[in-house]
Design a protein around this motif. Structure first.
Motif, PDB file in Angstrom:
ATOM      1  N   ILE A 205     -16.346  54.705  33.675  1.00 15.01           N
ATOM      2  CA  ILE A 205     -15.564  53.491  33.462  1.00 15.01           C
ATOM      3  C   ILE A 205     -14.278  53.839  32.714  1.00 15.01           C
ATOM      4  N   SER A 206     -13.300  52.968  32.829  1.00 10.94           N
ATOM      5  CA  SER A 206     -12.086  53.130  32.031  1.00 10.94           C
ATOM      6  C   SER A 206     -11.769  51.812  31.342  1.00 10.94           C
ATOM      7  N   VAL A 207     -11.257  51.943  30.144  1.00 11.59           N
ATOM      8  CA  VAL A 207     -10.911  50.782  29.332  1.00 11.59           C
ATOM      9  C   VAL A 207      -9.422  50.843  29.034  1.00 11.59           C
ATOM     10  N   LEU A 208      -8.740  49.820  29.469  1.00  8.29           N
ATOM     11  CA  LEU A 208      -7.305  49.710  29.262  1.00  8.29           C
ATOM     12  C   LEU A 208      -7.072  48.828  28.046  1.00  8.29           C
ATOM     13  N   VAL A 209      -6.325  49.348  27.085  1.00 12.21           N
ATOM     14  CA  VAL A 209      -6.105  48.635  25.831  1.00 12.21           C
ATOM     15  C   VAL A 209      -4.633  48.742  25.471  1.00 12.21           C
ATOM     16  N   ALA A 210      -4.112  47.721  24.834  1.00 14.51           N
ATOM     17  CA  ALA A 210      -2.710  47.731  24.416  1.00 14.51           C
ATOM     18  C   ALA A 210      -2.620  47.254  22.978  1.00 14.51           C
ATOM     19  N   ALA A 217      -3.773  43.715  19.147  1.00 13.62           N
ATOM     20  CA  ALA A 217      -4.346  44.546  20.200  1.00 13.62           C
ATOM     21  C   ALA A 217      -5.129  43.684  21.179  1.00 13.62           C
ATOM     22  N   VAL A 218      -5.086  44.082  22.435  1.00 12.87           N
ATOM     23  CA  VAL A 218      -5.814  43.378  23.497  1.00 12.87           C
ATOM     24  C   VAL A 218      -6.496  44.419  24.371  1.00 12.87           C
ATOM     25  N   VAL A 219      -7.616  44.027  24.972  1.00 11.64           N
ATOM     26  CA  VAL A 219      -8.363  44.963  25.811  1.00 11.64           C
ATOM     27  C   VAL A 219      -8.717  44.273  27.128  1.00 11.64           C
ATOM     28  N   TYR A 220      -8.518  44.987  28.227  1.00 12.34           N
ATOM     29  CA  TYR A 220      -8.760  44.458  29.564  1.00 12.34           C
ATOM     30  C   TYR A 220     -10.241  44.556  29.931  1.00 12.34           C
ATOM     31  N   PRO A 221     -10.643  43.865  31.004  1.00 12.03           N
ATOM     32  CA  PRO A 221     -12.011  44.017  31.500  1.00 12.03           C
ATOM     33  C   PRO A 221     -12.301  45.468  31.884  1.00 12.03           C
ATOM     34  N   ILE A 222     -13.583  45.823  31.884  1.00 13.28           N
ATOM     35  CA  ILE A 222     -14.000  47.186  32.202  1.00 13.28           C
ATOM     36  C   ILE A 222     -13.804  47.465  33.687  1.00 13.28           C
ATOM     37  N   ALA A 223     -13.205  48.609  33.992  1.00 12.72           N
ATOM     38  CA  ALA A 223     -13.030  49.050  35.374  1.00 12.72           C
ATOM     39  C   ALA A 223     -13.959  50.227  35.643  1.00 12.72           C
TER      40      ALA A 223
END
Length: 406
Positions: A205-210, A217-223
């Motif tokens: 999985i990859s986790v996109l975070v900004a 900070a915000v984190v996207y759904p798991i891909a």
């Protein structure tokens, strides 16, 4: 290098002014998509890239054609833009530091330098794991033949990787025995390496975070990712296999890592989910990532708009996903009639575009080569099975072996 973990007040660079130009080091497809996002928000873009006609330069307002460490080129880019980012991790950290001294740079050179060195990255992840509980795979640094001989037996079978410059499966060799490890290290021509234990992988999985300069900070759904020959093949988002507990733990670890780095910008962190349900952190990319391309068509704020927002010190965008998404990487192989010939043809993009929910993104690269990333197609739908079925249809049209259903 010292990592600045302090938060600072936002000083927004507003669009549609004489100073509303953002700079980026690197002219590939990630720079191109950054430029599209920046222009949509009202910014101009200046690109520093040695290659003429590169994907980003085709769409940016300014192209400084110079090497990434060229003093004159850096100075020229700084005339256009005082807020600068990067589209790839192997840009010299010193070049990023140059812009930090006279403007604003995101991410900082100190953060990028950790991601450039696999051993430093593993050490950093291990420190973070004391807080978040997610460790990297067991590993061993190898700089000499003596290091090969002293590597612990339980790291085999493993993967020998160069410490620097490896990507898309390059610079790494699977090794099962000590003899194979010796031969593989000899083939690395003196480069420093790291041996990583092969883990019983269930899926990746990859986790996109900004994160913004003010610490927001915000984190996207798991891909969920599938690779072929070391190159990303498909990404499904949200992950069809990840459990709520794993998703929560991965997102929390990503937020912990980005805060510990004092990072500003978009960061992608890859994790392994193991067959026993545990998790290991693999690596990070200090930039938007191939696995995050689905956000362009399936999320309220794309990873590239998020990169623009962080660089311009604007509030970060909404990361909610409004559609299930299946992303297919398009390599230069689809231009070739078959695996045994060099004869090329233009793929049937019209047929792909006829598939409901298909979004075709081509990167403007003049020459299609095998294993070269030429574009991607994202299929959005109301359900993951529907998106996967659309992706499978496109694979048939393009002559790609379809993936197994998740």
């Amino acid at each position: 290098m010292t990592i600045d973990k302090q938060v600072h007040p936002r000083r927004p660079l507003l669009p549609n002014t004489d100073k509303s130009c953002l700079g980026i080091l690197g002219g590939g497809q990630l720079g191109r998509m950054f430029a599209h996002a920046a222009q949509a928000l009202g910014y101009k873009v200046a690109v520093l890239e040695p290659e003429a006609g590169c994907p980003a330069a085709q769409v940016a307002e300014h192209h400084v054609q110079a090497n990434y460490d060229d003093a004159t080129g850096l100075s020229e880019l700084h005339k256009f833009a005082t807020s600068v980012t990067t589209e790839f991790e192997n840009v010299p950290a010193d070049s990023l530091d140059y812009f930090a001294r006279g403007g604003f740079v995101a991410p900082a050179g100190a953060c990028v330098s950790i991601a450039q060195d696999r051993l430093a990255e593993k050490h950093f992840f291990t420190r973070c794991a004391l807080n978040n509980g997610v460790y990297p795979a067991p590993h061993w640094g190898i700089a000499t033949h003596a290091d090969v001989l002293s590597a612990p037996d339980d790291l085999l079978p493993g993967i020998l990787k160069t410490v620097r410059m490896g990507y898309d499966g390059k610079g790494q060799v699977r090794v099962r025995t000590r003899a194979e490890l010796e031969a593989a290290f000899a083939g690395m021509n003196g480069q420093h390496c790291i041996l990583e234990k092969m883990l019983p992988l269930a899926y990746e999985i990859s986790v996109l975070v900004a994160r913004g300069v003010d610490g927001e900070a915000v984190v996207y759904p798991i891909a969920e990712n599938v690779h072929r020959d070391g190159i990303l093949f498909t990404t499904l988002a949200p992950s069809p296999n990840v459990s709520p507990d794993i998703a929560k733990k991965a997102q929390a670890a990503a937020l912990d890592i980005i805060a510990e780095l004092g990072y500003v910008g978009v960061l992608c962190i890859e994790f392994f989910v193991l067959q026993d349900g545990t998790m290991a952190v693999n690596e990070m990319a200090p930039r938007p990532h191939n696995s995050g391309h689905y956000t362009i068509d399936a999320c309220i704020t794309s990873q590239f708009e998020q990169q623009v927002r962080a660089l311009a010190q604007l509030p970060l965008g909404d990361v909610r996903q409004h559609s299930a998404a299946a992303m297919l990487n398009i390599l230069g192989d689809v231009w070739y009639e078959n695996a045994s010939t060099d004869t090329q043809h233009e793929p049937a993009w019209d047929q792909v575009m006829a598939i409901p929910g298909a979004h075709v993104h081509l990167y403007g690269k003049a020459e299609a080569r095998r294993a070269r990333k030429m574009g991607h197609v994202t299929f959005v739908a109301t359900s993951m099975p529907e998106a996967q079925a659309a992706l499978a249809r496109a694979c048939v049209i393009l002559g790609i072996a379809a993936p197994e259903q998740a």
